[in-house]
Design an enzyme around this catalytic site. Sequence first.
Site, PDB file in Angstrom:
ATOM      1  N   GLU A 187     -17.295 -19.739   6.833  1.00 19.99           N
ATOM      2  CA  GLU A 187     -18.525 -20.418   7.246  1.00 19.99           C
ATOM      3  C   GLU A 187     -18.752 -20.224   8.748  1.00 19.99           C
ATOM      4  O   GLU A 187     -17.839 -19.920   9.490  1.00 19.99           O
ATOM      5  CB  GLU A 187     -18.456 -21.918   6.924  1.00 19.99           C
ATOM      6  CG  GLU A 187     -17.117 -22.590   7.159  1.00 19.99           C
ATOM      7  CD  GLU A 187     -16.648 -22.603   8.597  1.00 19.99           C
ATOM      8  OE1 GLU A 187     -17.484 -22.801   9.492  1.00 19.99           O
ATOM      9  OE2 GLU A 187     -15.448 -22.421   8.841  1.00 19.99           O
ATOM     10  N   GLU A 211     -14.567 -19.184   9.912  1.00 16.50           N
ATOM     11  CA  GLU A 211     -15.150 -17.878   9.598  1.00 16.50           C
ATOM     12  C   GLU A 211     -14.528 -17.209   8.368  1.00 16.50           C
ATOM     13  O   GLU A 211     -14.948 -16.142   7.960  1.00 16.50           O
ATOM     14  CB  GLU A 211     -15.033 -16.891  10.767  1.00 16.50           C
ATOM     15  CG  GLU A 211     -15.702 -17.323  12.044  1.00 16.50           C
ATOM     16  CD  GLU A 211     -15.557 -16.294  13.154  1.00 16.50           C
ATOM     17  OE1 GLU A 211     -15.051 -15.170  12.890  1.00 16.50           O
ATOM     18  OE2 GLU A 211     -15.935 -16.603  14.292  1.00 16.50           O
TER      19      GLU A 211
END
Length: 353
Positions: free
Chosen positions: A173, A316
């Site tokens: 994310e 991430e």
Amino acid sequence: MKLFEAIEKVCAIDEEAMKKTKKQWLSIAKPLFSLGKLEDIITKISGIKGASQYSIEKKALIVMCADNGVVEEGVTQTGQEVTAVVTENFSRGLTSACIMSKIAGVDIFPVDIGVSVDVKGVTDKKIKVAYGTRNIVKGAAMTREQAVSAIEAGINKVIELRDKGYDIIATGEMGIGNTTTSSAIMSFLFDLPAEAVTGRGAGLTKEGLRKKVEAVKSAIDINRPDRNDSIDVISKIGGLDIAGLTGVFIGGGACHVPIVIDGFISAISAVLAVRICPRIKDYIIASHVSKEPAGKLVLNKLGLSPIITADMCLGEGTGAVALFPLLDMAYGVYSQMHTFQNWNGDETYHILE
């Protein structure tokens, strides 16, 4: 695919395939259970895929990118504009996750599901649900319809990658402010003090952390979500990135594709997916335990044990991607190693070892 259709497709994993995999592990010429949790994951994936021999060669990382209106409360070290910058950098191969993915042989798919501006090289109007969420301290983050749309976007991204031949998918994310929304969900769902589940994120000051804790408390008090309705929770105190990842986990169950949790935000999304459809838990793999205060706690709530403990909290999808080389090595031993019977025609030694 609609959410209800995906839920209907989630069935129990294949116990017979897992039995065959366990039997194979027992026959391999090495000390019993000596690869520990890695053996358990290889076995679990056989249940997910319904076969004792399978491939995990083609790997993907889905990164859900979205902005969160709660940044107005001063809960982050950086401004909202950073979300768009980093999201664009995903498309250019310039983020930490991109570099790690390249080394691990993982294809990366950034998804602009709710960044506050259109991002060059990433934005897909068919997927983008909104230009960020509203401030959860002032009201609901989004409408229920937007939450469902974001969940379905995650489901359909998994279907797309499944159809392209991807064997296993990691979750990531990007969204400034999303540790605040995740902490609010964690605090609310499990009735935990905001202070116990709220961390400094990307390096907040003491004053910034105080604002963040207060934002978590206020969001819960103002919105009063329904604890028995995970979509209501997402729409009121969550984010579009969390909703999208919730859909990725549900899509994994519908498509029989293992989905790997990254850190705290990813794990919160997994919790929501499991609450929507309990069988989803069997399709989820934990990669690492996040350094975030609630990192270990949220995995405990899921009943999942991480492989990596490295004090990572980058996000991430970096923790999830870090697991893939370990899985490759474990599957290599499982699928290529001689058995004791192959070596000397006698399995007795191995059984007694």
